[in-house]
Design an enzyme around this catalytic site. Structure first.
Site, PDB file in Angstrom:
ATOM      1  N   CYS A   1      26.685 -62.492 -11.229  1.00 40.38           N
ATOM      2  CA  CYS A   1      26.729 -61.619 -10.065  1.00 40.38           C
ATOM      3  C   CYS A   1      27.649 -60.460 -10.434  1.00 40.38           C
ATOM      4  O   CYS A   1      28.048 -60.327 -11.588  1.00 40.38           O
ATOM      5  CB  CYS A   1      27.220 -62.382  -8.846  1.00 40.38           C
TER       6      CYS A   1
ATOM      7  N   ARG B   1      29.101 -65.125   4.112  1.00 37.15           N
ATOM      8  CA  ARG B   1      28.959 -66.275   3.193  1.00 37.15           C
ATOM      9  C   ARG B   1      30.225 -67.125   3.240  1.00 37.15           C
ATOM     10  O   ARG B   1      30.173 -68.325   3.052  1.00 37.15           O
ATOM     11  CB  ARG B   1      28.752 -65.798   1.752  1.00 37.15           C
TER      12      ARG B   1
ATOM     13  N   ARG C   1      25.757 -69.468  -6.383  1.00 40.37           N
ATOM     14  CA  ARG C   1      26.168 -70.049  -7.660  1.00 40.37           C
ATOM     15  C   ARG C   1      26.549 -71.517  -7.487  1.00 40.37           C
ATOM     16  O   ARG C   1      26.270 -72.347  -8.354  1.00 40.37           O
ATOM     17  CB  ARG C   1      27.358 -69.234  -8.178  1.00 40.37           C
TER      18      ARG C   1
ATOM     19  N   ASP D   1      40.223 -64.923  -6.340  1.00 40.02           N
ATOM     20  CA  ASP D   1      39.462 -64.565  -5.132  1.00 40.02           C
ATOM     21  C   ASP D   1      40.268 -63.707  -4.169  1.00 40.02           C
ATOM     22  O   ASP D   1      39.703 -63.125  -3.241  1.00 40.02           O
ATOM     23  CB  ASP D   1      38.999 -65.832  -4.403  1.00 40.02           C
TER      24      ASP D   1
ATOM     25  N   LYS E   1      35.523 -73.260   2.227  1.00 35.99           N
ATOM     26  CA  LYS E   1      34.161 -73.117   1.665  1.00 35.99           C
ATOM     27  C   LYS E   1      34.084 -73.846   0.328  1.00 35.99           C
ATOM     28  O   LYS E   1      33.162 -74.619   0.087  1.00 35.99           O
ATOM     29  CB  LYS E   1      33.862 -71.633   1.465  1.00 35.99           C
ATOM     30  N   ASN E   2      35.096 -73.592  -0.559  1.00 37.62           N
ATOM     31  CA  ASN E   2      34.997 -74.120  -1.915  1.00 37.62           C
ATOM     32  C   ASN E   2      35.376 -75.579  -2.028  1.00 37.62           C
ATOM     33  O   ASN E   2      35.400 -76.122  -3.128  1.00 37.62           O
ATOM     34  CB  ASN E   2      35.819 -73.242  -2.872  1.00 37.62           C
TER      35      ASN E   2
ATOM     36  N   ARG F   1      29.032 -65.357 -15.667  1.00 37.80           N
ATOM     37  CA  ARG F   1      29.158 -66.723 -15.149  1.00 37.80           C
ATOM     38  C   ARG F   1      28.186 -67.681 -15.843  1.00 37.80           C
ATOM     39  O   ARG F   1      27.277 -68.240 -15.249  1.00 37.80           O
ATOM     40  CB  ARG F   1      28.988 -66.735 -13.626  1.00 37.80           C
ATOM     41  N   PRO F   2      28.369 -67.834 -17.153  1.00 36.26           N
ATOM     42  CA  PRO F   2      27.497 -68.740 -17.915  1.00 36.26           C
ATOM     43  C   PRO F   2      27.630 -70.197 -17.472  1.00 36.26           C
ATOM     44  O   PRO F   2      28.531 -70.521 -16.688  1.00 36.26           O
ATOM     45  CB  PRO F   2      27.984 -68.566 -19.347  1.00 36.26           C
ATOM     46  N   ILE F   3      26.756 -71.057 -17.953  1.00 35.35           N
ATOM     47  CA  ILE F   3      26.833 -72.488 -17.574  1.00 35.35           C
ATOM     48  C   ILE F   3      26.882 -73.373 -18.830  1.00 35.35           C
ATOM     49  O   ILE F   3      26.535 -74.555 -18.794  1.00 35.35           O
ATOM     50  CB  ILE F   3      25.638 -72.902 -16.683  1.00 35.35           C
ATOM     51  N   ASP F   4      27.363 -72.815 -19.945  1.00 34.03           N
ATOM     52  CA  ASP F   4      27.418 -73.576 -21.204  1.00 34.03           C
ATOM     53  C   ASP F   4      28.254 -74.841 -21.085  1.00 34.03           C
ATOM     54  O   ASP F   4      27.914 -75.884 -21.656  1.00 34.03           O
ATOM     55  CB  ASP F   4      27.970 -72.684 -22.323  1.00 34.03           C
TER      56      ASP F   4
HETATM   57  C1  EPZ Z   1      34.832 -71.227  -8.484  1.00 35.52           C
HETATM   58  O1  EPZ Z   1      33.756 -70.624  -9.160  1.00 35.52           O
HETATM   59  C2  EPZ Z   1      34.846 -70.598  -7.109  1.00 35.52           C
HETATM   60  N1  EPZ Z   1      33.581 -70.869  -6.434  1.00 35.52           N
HETATM   61  C3  EPZ Z   1      35.021 -69.088  -7.238  1.00 35.52           C
HETATM   62  O2  EPZ Z   1      35.123 -68.557  -5.928  1.00 35.52           O
HETATM   63  C4  EPZ Z   1      36.324 -68.806  -7.987  1.00 35.52           C
HETATM   64  O3  EPZ Z   1      36.432 -67.416  -8.187  1.00 35.52           O
HETATM   65  C5  EPZ Z   1      36.308 -69.538  -9.330  1.00 35.52           C
HETATM   66  O4  EPZ Z   1      36.075 -70.941  -9.131  1.00 35.52           O
HETATM   67  C6  EPZ Z   1      37.608 -69.369 -10.092  1.00 35.52           C
HETATM   68  O5  EPZ Z   1      38.663 -69.860  -9.313  1.00 35.52           O
HETATM   69  C7  EPZ Z   1      33.358 -72.089  -5.905  1.00 35.52           C
HETATM   70  O6  EPZ Z   1      34.157 -73.007  -6.012  1.00 35.52           O
HETATM   71  C8  EPZ Z   1      32.053 -72.258  -5.181  1.00 35.52           C
HETATM   72  P1  EPZ Z   1      34.772 -71.049 -12.924  1.00 35.52           P
HETATM   73  P2  EPZ Z   1      33.279 -71.212 -10.578  1.00 35.52           P
HETATM   74  O7  EPZ Z   1      33.694 -71.869 -13.549  1.00 35.52           O
HETATM   75  O8  EPZ Z   1      33.546 -72.650 -10.679  1.00 35.52           O
HETATM   76  C9  EPZ Z   1      33.620 -69.147 -17.039  1.00 35.52           C
HETATM   77  C10 EPZ Z   1      34.532 -67.230  -4.113  1.00 35.52           C
HETATM   78  O9  EPZ Z   1      34.766 -66.046  -3.916  1.00 35.52           O
HETATM   79  N2  EPZ Z   1      32.621 -70.209 -17.252  1.00 35.52           N
HETATM   80  O10 EPZ Z   1      36.107 -71.694 -12.657  1.00 35.52           O
HETATM   81  O11 EPZ Z   1      31.898 -70.709 -10.815  1.00 35.52           O
HETATM   82  C11 EPZ Z   1      33.267 -68.213 -15.893  1.00 35.52           C
HETATM   83  O12 EPZ Z   1      32.371 -67.216 -16.322  1.00 35.52           O
HETATM   84  C12 EPZ Z   1      34.071 -67.672  -5.477  1.00 35.52           C
HETATM   85  O13 EPZ Z   1      34.675 -68.165  -3.275  1.00 35.52           O
HETATM   86  C13 EPZ Z   1      31.955 -70.263 -18.479  1.00 35.52           C
HETATM   87  O14 EPZ Z   1      32.185 -69.419 -19.355  1.00 35.52           O
HETATM   88  O15 EPZ Z   1      34.251 -70.440 -11.559  1.00 35.52           O
HETATM   89  C14 EPZ Z   1      34.619 -67.648 -15.521  1.00 35.52           C
HETATM   90  O16 EPZ Z   1      34.907 -66.566 -16.385  1.00 35.52           O
HETATM   91  C15 EPZ Z   1      33.823 -66.505  -6.406  1.00 35.52           C
HETATM   92  N3  EPZ Z   1      31.045 -71.249 -18.685  1.00 35.52           N
HETATM   93  C16 EPZ Z   1      35.592 -68.800 -15.810  1.00 35.52           C
HETATM   94  O17 EPZ Z   1      34.860 -69.745 -16.602  1.00 35.52           O
HETATM   95  C17 EPZ Z   1      30.761 -72.193 -17.748  1.00 35.52           C
HETATM   96  O18 EPZ Z   1      29.932 -73.085 -18.027  1.00 35.52           O
HETATM   97  C18 EPZ Z   1      36.063 -69.543 -14.584  1.00 35.52           C
HETATM   98  O19 EPZ Z   1      34.942 -69.735 -13.773  1.00 35.52           O
HETATM   99  C19 EPZ Z   1      31.447 -72.128 -16.518  1.00 35.52           C
HETATM  100  C20 EPZ Z   1      32.372 -71.133 -16.294  1.00 35.52           C
END
Ligand code: EPZ
Length: 433
Positions: A123, A410, A99, A317, A28-29, A128-131
């Site tokens: 969620c 999903r 997301r 995950d 999926k990812n 899950r911010p996007i900064d």
């Molecule tokens: C990916 O999410 C995966 N999803 C997630 O899998 C997985 O849990 C995650 O990576 C961590 O391995 C997909 O690939 C679609 P991150 P992602 O940005 O990219 C923080 C599943 O079950 N952050 O690596 O959204 C964030 O809050 C899903 O398949 C910021 O602070 O995760 C988190 O604490 C769930 N600011 C950390 O970084 C940002 O701008 C890591 O999140 C972006 C992220």
């Protein structure tokens, strides 16, 4: 369409008797990002081994809503043409549900010069911010406007320029989004402190085979030389196996199987999980593309410490599915969830099954075992906790009903059908009013 459906499971009451083989689907990812990456192409993109999961349907709907044309062949073969894209406004309804739609922003800004999208929403597992995305787009010459949680990002002069960007956190989707933005930006983009998840290299290698110039894949620094639209002609993206689905099934097998082969997977991407289970005493045979779990019927498992970490550490995950295993280990196990601030909430429900859980804070918990679980009626709060509840229901005594099966659909294709094929008593039913 999100119908309200439930899984009804008759538990094995601790008996480990499932047998046979379960094939792992495409990741999926990985595939969600390659689908988004089709926006970078001048011509048709072909993908194979696309899993039949809800998130793929949502990503396709988002692309079609933008004007892309998608042909869905049999057995996971997709063809996408994006030359008809006439908008870069991501559908709020889909963006809020998934997301990973945020990954579309990179290719859309890079190709069309702007993109509008709603905050993808936190969620149950965290804010899950996007900064990281927004700060990077600004460094690449874009202006970011926000109005009541809707963002419009516009590249000055309609074109992003390369930049040197240090990611505050090794965010997986931020790495993929910015890598793809760099493919069409003018000049060189250097991304530092990127995530190392294997799906990123899978995406980058495919883009390179279609004309992109990305170096450093699999290392903490990725360099992208901006260029023209890519060409997918004669190339096909073969989705790599889903290491999270494979890991979920190995954990399930340790607790329920007499002899189960998890095939079409890549064990070399699953070291952290497999090492944890082996150290707990699980008997398994690890092949090149399979894991066979057998001879554990009367095994006593030892407790383990689970600390989630970016790849190649223990993947967050699988933290929820693994916690069910910990309830069956003899002794005290420890969970430390380092990635998300809210990814232990499901443990309250696990204790309702009868597990002995002590949540220490929002990142840490202790689990004492072994404990016989008894079936319960529960609501899936998210994809991976939902899967954990299915495993709990399979090992419990009595009946378990897991609601909100959409969340599980999903990321796991036809889960109930595949589990029935190896002897599990699980069926899908409309939610009782
Ligand atoms: C990916 O999410 C995966 N999803 C997630 O899998 C997985 O849990 C995650 O990576 C961590 O391995 C997909 O690939 C679609 P991150 P992602 O940005 O990219 C923080 C599943 O079950 N952050 O690596 O959204 C964030 O809050 C899903 O398949 C910021 O602070 O995760 C988190 O604490 C769930 N600011 C950390 O970084 C940002 O701008 C890591 O999140 C972006 C992220």
């Amino acid at each position: 369409m999100e119908t309200q459906e439930s899984f009804i499971i008759e538990g094995l009451a601790g008996e480990r008797k499932l047998t046979g083989e379960i094939k792992v689907g495409g990741a999926k990812n990985a595939v969600l990002k390659t689908l988004a990456g089709s926006v970078l192409f001048a011509d048709e993109v072909s993908l194979e081994r696309v899993p039949g999961i809800e998130d793929v349907s949502r990503m396709c709907e988002a692309l079609e809503d933008l004007g892309a044309k998608i042909e869905k062949g049999e057995t996971g073969k997709y063809k996408i043409k994006t030359d008809g894209i006439n908008s870069s406004v991501i559908t709020p309804a889909i963006a809020k549900k998934m997301r990973s739609s945020i990954v579309l922003t990179g290719p859309l800004i890079a190709r069309f010069g702007s993109v509008s999208f709603p905050f993808p929403g936190g969620c149950v597992i965290g804010k899950r911010p996007i900064d990281i995305f927004l700060d990077a787009f600004k460094k690449m010459g874009a202006e970011v406007k926000e109005e009541d949680n809707n963002f419009t990002v516009t590249a000055s002069g309609g074109k992003l320029h390369g930049a040197e960007i240090f990611l505050r956190l090794p965010s997986v989707t931020a790495t993929e989004t910015l890598m793809m933005a760099g493919v069409l930006a003018t000049g060189t983009t250097v991304l530092k402190n990127v995530a190392l998840e294997p799906e990123i290299a899978s995406l980058g290698e495919f883009l390179n085979s279609c004309g992109a110039k990305i170096e450093g894949l699999g290392t903490p620094v990725i360099t992208i030389e901006g260029g023209e639209l890519l060409s997918g002609s004669e190339k096909t993206y073969l989705t790599p196996p889903d290491r999270i689905e494979a890991g979920s099934f190995v954990i399930m097998a340790a607790l329920t199987a007499k002899d189960l082969k998890i095939s079409d997977c890549d064990p070399s991407q699953m070291d952290a999980l497999l090492e944890s289970l082996i150290s707990a005493g699980v008997n398994m045979e690890i092949g090149k593309d399979y894991v066979r779990v057998f001879d554990n019927e009367n095994k006593t498992f030892s407790p383990v410490e689970i600390k989630t970490h970016e790849y190649p550490g223990f993947v967050t995950d699988l933290q929820a599915p693994m916690s069910i295993f910990l309830t069956q280990a003899t002794g005290q196990s420890y969970i430390f969830e380092t990635i998300y601030e809210n990814r232990l909430n499901y443990l309250e429900t696990i204790s309702r099954f009868g597990a002995r859980v002590r949540v220490l804070d929002s990142h840490r918990a202790l689990i004492d075992g072994p404990e016989v679980l008894s079936g319960k009626e529960v609501e899936s709060p998210d994809l991976r906790a939902g899967l954990a509840y299915v495993i709990a229901g399979l090992i419990a005594s009595g009946q378990t009903i897991v609601h909100n099966v959409y969340y599980i659909d999903r990321g796991y294709e036809k889960l109930d059908e595949r589990l029935r094929a190896i002897g599990a008593k699980i069926k899908r039913a409309p939610r009782e009013a």
